[in-house]
Design a protein around this motif. Structure first.
Motif, PDB file in Angstrom:
ATOM      1  N   ALA B  83       0.790  -1.180   0.183  1.00 15.18           N
ATOM      2  CA  ALA B  83       0.072  -0.066  -0.044  1.00 15.18           C
ATOM      3  C   ALA B  83       0.801   1.162   0.118  1.00 15.18           C
ATOM      4  O   ALA B  83       0.591   2.220  -0.724  1.00 15.18           O
ATOM      5  N   THR B  84       1.856   1.233   0.833  1.00 15.37           N
ATOM      6  CA  THR B  84       2.859   2.365   0.791  1.00 15.37           C
ATOM      7  C   THR B  84       3.303   2.436  -0.590  1.00 15.37           C
ATOM      8  O   THR B  84       3.460   3.973  -0.998  1.00 15.37           O
ATOM      9  N   VAL B  85       3.895   1.561  -1.261  1.00 14.38           N
ATOM     10  CA  VAL B  85       4.250   1.709  -2.641  1.00 14.38           C
ATOM     11  C   VAL B  85       3.466   2.301  -3.208  1.00 14.38           C
ATOM     12  O   VAL B  85       3.533   3.271  -4.365  1.00 14.38           O
ATOM     13  N   PHE B  86       1.925   1.943  -3.258  1.00  9.56           N
ATOM     14  CA  PHE B  86       0.937   2.496  -4.452  1.00  9.56           C
ATOM     15  C   PHE B  86       0.885   3.836  -3.986  1.00  9.56           C
ATOM     16  O   PHE B  86       0.478   4.693  -4.828  1.00  9.56           O
ATOM     17  N   SER B  87       0.931   4.341  -2.643  1.00  7.56           N
ATOM     18  CA  SER B  87       0.417   5.678  -2.436  1.00  7.56           C
ATOM     19  C   SER B  87       1.746   6.690  -2.646  1.00  7.56           C
ATOM     20  O   SER B  87       1.496   7.904  -2.369  1.00  7.56           O
ATOM     21  N   THR B  88       2.896   6.001  -2.891  1.00  2.00           N
ATOM     22  CA  THR B  88       3.854   6.928  -3.164  1.00  2.00           C
ATOM     23  C   THR B  88       3.613   7.907  -4.558  1.00  2.00           C
ATOM     24  O   THR B  88       3.016   7.440  -5.265  1.00  2.00           O
ATOM     25  N   PRO B  89       3.903   9.218  -4.024  1.00  3.60           N
ATOM     26  CA  PRO B  89       3.404  10.168  -5.418  1.00  3.60           C
ATOM     27  C   PRO B  89       4.116   9.717  -6.583  1.00  3.60           C
ATOM     28  O   PRO B  89       5.340   9.240  -6.812  1.00  3.60           O
ATOM     29  N   GLY B  90       3.179   9.655  -7.565  1.00 10.15           N
ATOM     30  CA  GLY B  90       3.710   9.358  -8.919  1.00 10.15           C
ATOM     31  C   GLY B  90       3.594   7.800  -9.605  1.00 10.15           C
ATOM     32  O   GLY B  90       3.438   7.551 -10.673  1.00 10.15           O
ATOM     33  N   PHE B  91       3.454   7.144  -8.295  1.00 10.08           N
ATOM     34  CA  PHE B  91       3.457   5.601  -8.779  1.00 10.08           C
ATOM     35  C   PHE B  91       2.550   5.223  -9.727  1.00 10.08           C
ATOM     36  O   PHE B  91       2.581   4.345 -10.619  1.00 10.08           O
ATOM     37  N   LEU B  92       1.239   5.745  -9.436  1.00  3.92           N
ATOM     38  CA  LEU B  92      -0.037   5.186  -9.978  1.00  3.92           C
ATOM     39  C   LEU B  92       0.098   6.021 -11.474  1.00  3.92           C
ATOM     40  O   LEU B  92      -0.240   5.391 -12.537  1.00  3.92           O
ATOM     41  N   ASP B  93       0.708   7.203 -11.831  1.00  4.79           N
ATOM     42  CA  ASP B  93       0.980   7.790 -13.070  1.00  4.79           C
ATOM     43  C   ASP B  93       1.903   7.100 -13.960  1.00  4.79           C
ATOM     44  O   ASP B  93       1.407   6.691 -15.158  1.00  4.79           O
ATOM     45  N   TRP B  94       2.782   6.326 -13.137  1.00  8.65           N
ATOM     46  CA  TRP B  94       3.793   5.507 -13.910  1.00  8.65           C
ATOM     47  C   TRP B  94       3.125   4.097 -14.562  1.00  8.65           C
ATOM     48  O   TRP B  94       3.370   3.871 -15.549  1.00  8.65           O
ATOM     49  N   TRP B  95       2.070   3.573 -13.569  1.00  6.73           N
ATOM     50  CA  TRP B  95       1.229   2.568 -14.371  1.00  6.73           C
ATOM     51  C   TRP B  95       0.531   3.222 -15.345  1.00  6.73           C
ATOM     52  O   TRP B  95       0.518   2.317 -16.386  1.00  6.73           O
ATOM     53  N   ARG B  96      -0.290   4.426 -15.263  1.00  4.24           N
ATOM     54  CA  ARG B  96      -1.007   4.590 -16.464  1.00  4.24           C
ATOM     55  C   ARG B  96      -0.251   4.898 -17.491  1.00  4.24           C
ATOM     56  O   ARG B  96      -0.272   4.554 -18.637  1.00  4.24           O
TER      57      ARG B  96
END
Lengths: 329, 302
Positions: B83-96
């Motif tokens: 969860a911590t990894v996912f909430s790191t700023p930017g991480f979800l952008d990188w997925w997208r």
């Protein structure tokens, strides 16, 4: 762009009443061929032909990507070959990796391929286990290996020390950095394993039986039955391996950066190749010259050096065919 | 083609199993020893291939302190690391971004490779061999050879650096590797199907869409998979075009900077590493056959 739009027989249908039917047919066929090939023809000229010529052009220019390029003759070439301090190490590392990595990959890949064909129980499990690492994204695999082999905190050295083997510094030791990269690449041997496995299973069973009847041992069977029929595949693996290793970039760069432990902020220019330039490869040098030092001319010279070597190898491949182009025409 | 034989890892049953006499029992013992030897080697090899994944996973659920210690088994299972990894700023952008790059790239590649591969495999025209040689040469060339002029065009003339478009757009114009792979596959489709389609009055485009594409589905699947993974794994491309703009980074590119940001937290880094690997491995389990076929097709003569 969908398939339906793929240009088929463009303006070719315009009636040409006087031309003989045959010539019309030929013209139409030629246009049809051109139409089908057009995506690649455009791509080849725009994204390959043009930049290649431009690279040659820039190799004779002084250009820092801000001012106008100015002609300097062979100065970039002379600089790269006689003065640039990192060219020697980069070329040496690249050639070292080409020789050692390709040789070990072929031997190891063939070994694993042979092993898989000999396994009787649990083939599915073993094949998947041997294949999966090949799929791991290179960056992820490298990050994982830097952690695993990390001298202070990594589990591998922990285990080695527990059994009393003096643990090396791996990615943090100039003498061990390249062997560590080789290990990383052996971990991702899956593609070669599949290719060799297919080739090995294609060797006619009767030949083995005949050899066995003649009293050939395991080695003789490999040497006189297996080897001759898989040599084209081995050659193919060697040549593609050489070309791939010439481009070796991501793993070397990421491993060096992570092992060095520097925190990379925006705009930081770090010398690649930690430790002591031992992981600096020619492609990294191209990047560092072209995109960090803005020495476009020298970067283009280096690109062309890569190009010439890769081209020479490719030509060799074409001459031997090595199973790439089926016999035809 | 060789792919059909791939299943044949299970060797045919030995012949002549008359269980009588000392010779037979000696042979049986020899077979058993052979079985044990082969499987011990296989297990040893499997450890080399599997253990890195295991260590990475175990570390990914350790506490911050323990991950630094070099211990192998986690004291407690911190699933919250993910969860911590996912909430790191930017991480979800990188997925997208990764999904966009890989998705659009694959779509473009497949659409442009099909007609080209078809022409190279099935049309007879002058220069066919040369065209094929050129395709293979571009496939063999290090990307660094042409990257500088291309970057200058995208950045200075088209002002598209800082995005992934310079990587995606060229894929609409034929990727050499995909063309080659698909052409190898199309060669295995008998010419008669095409002829009879023509006799039935199909034009080339209709033949391609109605006859060839359905028959070439496994080949197309292999091309799509390889291209998807190529994009997903690509580090060099995003580094060239997207480095200055973290909002355009992909997972593969961002992962390394993730380590820099969490410079001491190997556990979080390993969790992120597994998250980058996961899609590739999940897709593999659904599409093993297409994979193996693709690898064999490019490696072995078709």
């Amino acid at each position: 762009m969908s398939l339906v739009e793929s240009p088929e027989r463009p303006a070719a249908t315009a009636p040409r009443p006087k031309a003989p039917a045959l010539r019309r047919k030929h013209l139409r066929q030629r246009l049809r061929t051109l139409g089908f090939l057009s995506p690649w023809l455009v791509g080849f000229s725009v994204f390959f032909g043009y930049p290649l010529l431009a690279t040659v052009y820039f190799s004779f220019m002084h250009y820092n990507q801000i001012e106008q390029p100015s002609f300097v003759g062979l100065r970039n070439w002379k600089y790269v070959f006689t003065q640039m301090p990192l060219f020697g190490p980069a070329l040496w590392n690249t050639l070292w990796l080409v020789v050692v990595m390709v040789a070990l990959r072929v031997v190891f890949g063939l070994g694993i391929g042979l092993l898989v064909t000999k396994i009787k129980s649990g083939v599915g499990f073993f094949r998947t286990a041997f294949y999966l690492p090949y799929l791991a994204p290179p960056v992820a695999a490298t990050v994982a290996f830097v952690f695993l082999l990390n001298p202070g905190t990594g589990p591998v050295n922990e285990i080695l020390e527990a059994v009393g083997i003096p643990a090396p510094g791996w990615f943090n030791d100039a003498a061990w950095a390249k062997p560590s990269l080789v290990m990383l690449s052996l971990w991702g041997i899956g593609d070669l394993m599949v290719i060799f496995m297919a080739a090995l299973l294609d060797v006619p069973k009767e030949q083995y039986e005949a050899a066995e009847l003649d009293g050939a041992g395991a080695w003789a069977r490999f040497r006189y039955v297996t080897w001759p029929s898989i040599t084209p595949i081995v050659l193919f693996a060697v040549v593609t391996g050489v070309v791939q290793t010439m481009q070796y970039y991501t793993q070397a760069l990421v491993a060096g950066k992570l092992a060095s432990g520097v925190t990379i902020g925006p705009g930081t220019v770090i010398q690649p190749g930690y430790p002591d330039h031992s992981t600096l490869t020619v492609p990294q040098l191209v990047y560092s010259l072209g995109f960090q030092n803005f020495n476009t001319g020298a970067a283009c010279v280096l690109s062309l050096v890569l190009f010439v070597i890769a081209m020479a190898v490719t030509t060799l491949l074409m001459r031997k065919r090595a199973g790439l182009l089926p016999a035809e025409d | 083609m060789t792919t059909t034989t791939l299943r044949a890892g299970s060797a045919p049953a030995r012949t002549g199993t008359t269980d009588r006499g000392p010779a037979a029992s000696r042979a049986r013992r020899k077979r058993l020893l052979h079985w044990i030897a082969v499987h011990s080697v296989a297990v040893a090899a499997a450890l080399f291939f599997v253990l890195p994944f295991v260590f990475v996973f175990l570390t990914s659920v350790m506490s911050d302190d323990q991950a630094m210690s070099g211990e192998l088994w986690p004291h407690e299972w911190n699933w919250s690391n993910y969860a911590t990894v996912f909430s790191t700023p930017g991480f979800l952008d990188w997925w997208r971004n990764s999904l966009m790059y890989a998705g659009l790239g694959t779509l473009f590649t497949v659409c442009s490779a099909i007609p080209v591969a078809y022409a190279l495999a099935k049309f007879r025209f002058r220069g066919r061999r040369t065209a094929m040689l050129l395709v293979i040469s571009t496939m063999m060339l290090p990307p660094q050879v042409i990257v500088i002029p291309m970057y200058l065009v995208w950045a200075q003339q088209l002002h598209l650096s800082g995005s992934l478009w310079p990587l995606i757009i060229p894929m609409a114009f034929g990727d050499a590797y995909s063309i080659f792979l698909l052409r190898q596959f199309l060669l295995t489709i008998p010419q008669e199907y095409i002829e009879s389609a023509k006799v039935d009055g199909c034009g080339e485009a209709r033949t391609l869409l109605r006859i060839i594409v359905p028959m070439a589905k496994p080949g197309i699947a292999a091309v799509a998979l390889f291209q998807f993974f190529y994009c997903w794994n690509d580090y060099f491309g995003p580094q060239i075009y997207a480095a200055q703009n973290p909002a355009a980074w992909t997972l593969s590119y961002g992962l390394e900077s993730f380590k820099s940001a969490h410079s001491v937290n190997w556990n979080l880094t390993m969790a992120a590493t597994l998250l980058v690997m996961a899609p590739v491995i999940i897709v593999f389990f659904f599409a093993q056959k297409a994979f193996v076929e693709g690898v064999t097709l490019t490696g072995v003569k078709g």
